[in-house]
Write an enzyme that holds these catalytic residues in place. Structure first.
Site, PDB file in Angstrom:
ATOM      1  CD1 TRP A 102      37.772   7.667 -64.006  1.00  0.00           C
ATOM      2  CD2 TRP A 102      36.588   5.804 -64.368  1.00  0.00           C
ATOM      3  NE1 TRP A 102      36.920   7.908 -65.051  1.00  0.00           N
ATOM      4  CE2 TRP A 102      36.183   6.787 -65.301  1.00  0.00           C
ATOM      5  CE3 TRP A 102      35.971   4.557 -64.405  1.00  0.00           C
ATOM      6  CZ2 TRP A 102      35.198   6.538 -66.254  1.00  0.00           C
ATOM      7  CZ3 TRP A 102      34.983   4.310 -65.364  1.00  0.00           C
ATOM      8  CH2 TRP A 102      34.610   5.297 -66.267  1.00  0.00           C
ATOM      9  CG  ASP A 172      42.737   2.961 -64.102  1.00  0.00           C
ATOM     10  OD1 ASP A 172      43.220   3.098 -65.242  1.00  0.00           O
ATOM     11  OD2 ASP A 172      41.526   3.170 -63.836  1.00  0.00           O
ATOM     12  CE  LYS A 196      40.336   6.869 -70.430  1.00  0.00           C
ATOM     13  NZ  LYS A 196      39.199   7.764 -70.607  1.00  0.00           N
TER      14      LYS A 196
HETATM   15  N1  PMP Z   1      39.796   4.151 -65.447  1.00  0.00           N
HETATM   16  C1  PMP Z   1      39.957   5.399 -65.889  1.00  0.00           C
HETATM   17  C2  PMP Z   1      40.983   6.272 -65.239  1.00  0.00           C
HETATM   18  C3  PMP Z   1      39.169   5.858 -66.948  1.00  0.00           C
HETATM   19  O1  PMP Z   1      39.319   7.102 -67.390  1.00  0.00           O
HETATM   20  C4  PMP Z   1      38.219   5.009 -67.544  1.00  0.00           C
HETATM   21  C5  PMP Z   1      37.369   5.423 -68.725  1.00  0.00           C
HETATM   22  N2  PMP Z   1      37.181   6.716 -68.935  1.00  0.00           N
HETATM   23  C6  PMP Z   1      38.076   3.725 -67.025  1.00  0.00           C
HETATM   24  C7  PMP Z   1      38.893   3.321 -65.992  1.00  0.00           C
HETATM   25  C8  PMP Z   1      37.076   2.764 -67.592  1.00  0.00           C
HETATM   26  O2  PMP Z   1      37.550   2.356 -68.810  1.00  0.00           O
HETATM   27  P1  PMP Z   1      36.751   1.477 -69.832  1.00  0.00           P
HETATM   28  O3  PMP Z   1      35.650   2.298 -70.370  1.00  0.00           O
HETATM   29  O4  PMP Z   1      37.816   1.151 -70.832  1.00  0.00           O
HETATM   30  O5  PMP Z   1      36.269   0.273 -69.114  1.00  0.00           O
END
Ligand code: PMP
Length: 360
Positions: A102, A172, A196
């Protein structure tokens, strides 16, 4: 209690009591004769839901008054770009601590808007730890330092707050949102998707210190400009109303669990159960440095990957679902967010032990 335990990393399991309340109120919210989904976002009913959700989130996280809470859309992914557009200053330099997949995406997005300095990285070690803060090569004049408090794929979590002096710290927190107390005042900005630990997909929450607003790069579209959203109380355009409503129910549920310190205890208990089961066996393993093992996302591998499909099939037969690891790493991953009952983790551990006995 529901019979099926869902270990998905997101969209993830929600508290059963919340789903029951949403179901009971689905056709007629509080006697108004229609569903929350059918309400005008400008009407007083929806506004009361929205304001209560924000007030409860502020209370749960003890968010100081000089921080704005924004209910946005587009996922954490859109924030990877939006945060750079809002927080990069004249020299357009930002520091990133690179601890997983991420972060990699966040870095690629920020590079569109300025220069990204990778101040520390665990990429060469397969993202199995958080680099020690003494080794971070931070720049004094960076616009911000970006971290990901919990890397959902690698299962790597920070249990300390880095000190970045006058440079705003941005994180994040998609995966660790509301799983434990966080000192918001140590951060310039926190953000994450709701799907989540908070509610349905579609809602993205940004918590940002107000002195960081009002300097978006020229050309930033208005819906991505934090100041424009803050000035409009997150109602610049239609917000994800139903997702905000369900998030609000989750916030109330969390207060009944004793708030973030209450839920943290349960999360510690669940994580300890699962990691001990992994550590006590020679059949399962988790690659993450002990001090950085995520309480929310527990990746693990079997001694023989040829048994993965059988493990997953057997788990599903026991109604333990969505245990397949992320496609980029393989193996298994059990996400055990706030709403996963302790019984779900106990059932998983029992299944793992039985599987090891018959196949190990
Ligand atoms: N950051 C983290 C730590 C994630 O786990 C995720 C999605 N699993 C994201 C960003 C991306 O999120 P989104 O699908 O809401 O754009």
């Amino acid at each position: 209690m529901r019979e099926t335990f869902n270990f998905s990393a997101g969209p993830a399991t929600l508290p059963e009591a919340v789903l029951q309340q949403a179901a009971a109120e689905m056709l007629d919210w509080h006697g108004c004769g229609h569903s929350v989904m059918e309400m005008s976002h400008r009407g007083k009913q929806y506004i009361s839901i929205h304001e209560q959700a924000e007030a409860d989130l502020r209370e749960l996280m003890s968010i100081p008054e000089n921080y704005k809470v924004l209910f946005l859309q587009g996922g954490a992914t859109l924030q990877f770009s939006a945060l750079a557009m809002n927080l990069m200053r004249e020299n357009r330099q930002a520091d990133y601590i690179h601890t997983g997949q991420w972060c990699k995406k966040a870095i690629a997005a920020a590079k569109q808007f300025g220069t990204v300095n990778i101040a520390a990285s665990s990429e060469e070690d397969g993202y199995n730890h958080v680099p020690a803060p003494e080794t971070w090569l931070l720049q004094k004049d960076a616009s911000y330092v970006h971290i990901c408090l919990d890397e959902t794929i690698g299962g790597v979590e920070y249990f300390f707050t880095p000190h970045t002096g006058d440079v705003p710290l941005v994180s994040d927190i998609s995966s660790t949102f509301l799983s434990r107390p966080i000192d918001v005042s140590q951060y310039g900005m926190l953000y994450g998707g709701a799907q989540k630990n908070i509610g349905p997909a579609g809602l993205t929450i940004v918590i940002v210190r107000d002195d960081l607003l009002g300097h978006a790069l020229p050309g930033t579209p208005q819906p991505l400009d934090y100041k424009a959203n803050a000035d409009a109380d997150s109602m610049l355009n239609t917000p994800p109303t139903f997702a905000v409503y369900v998030a609000g129910l989750v916030f109330q549920w969390l207060k009944q669990q004793g708030g973030l310190s209450g839920i943290e205890k349960l999360n510690q208990e669940k994580a300890a159960l699962l990691y001990s089961a992994i550590d006590e066996s020679s059949f399962y393993s988790n690659p993450v440095a002990v001090q950085n093992r995520s309480r929310m996302n527990v990746p693990f591998t079997l001694a023989d990957a040829a048994l993965d499909a059988e493990f997953l099939k057997g788990a599903e037969a026991q109604r333990l679902i969505q245990l397949k690891g992320h496609r980029s790493v393989g193996g298994m991953r059990a996400s055990i967010y706030n709403a996963m009952p302790v019984q779900g983790v106990q059932r998983l551990v029992e299944y793992m032990q039985a599987f090891e006995k018959s196949h190990g």
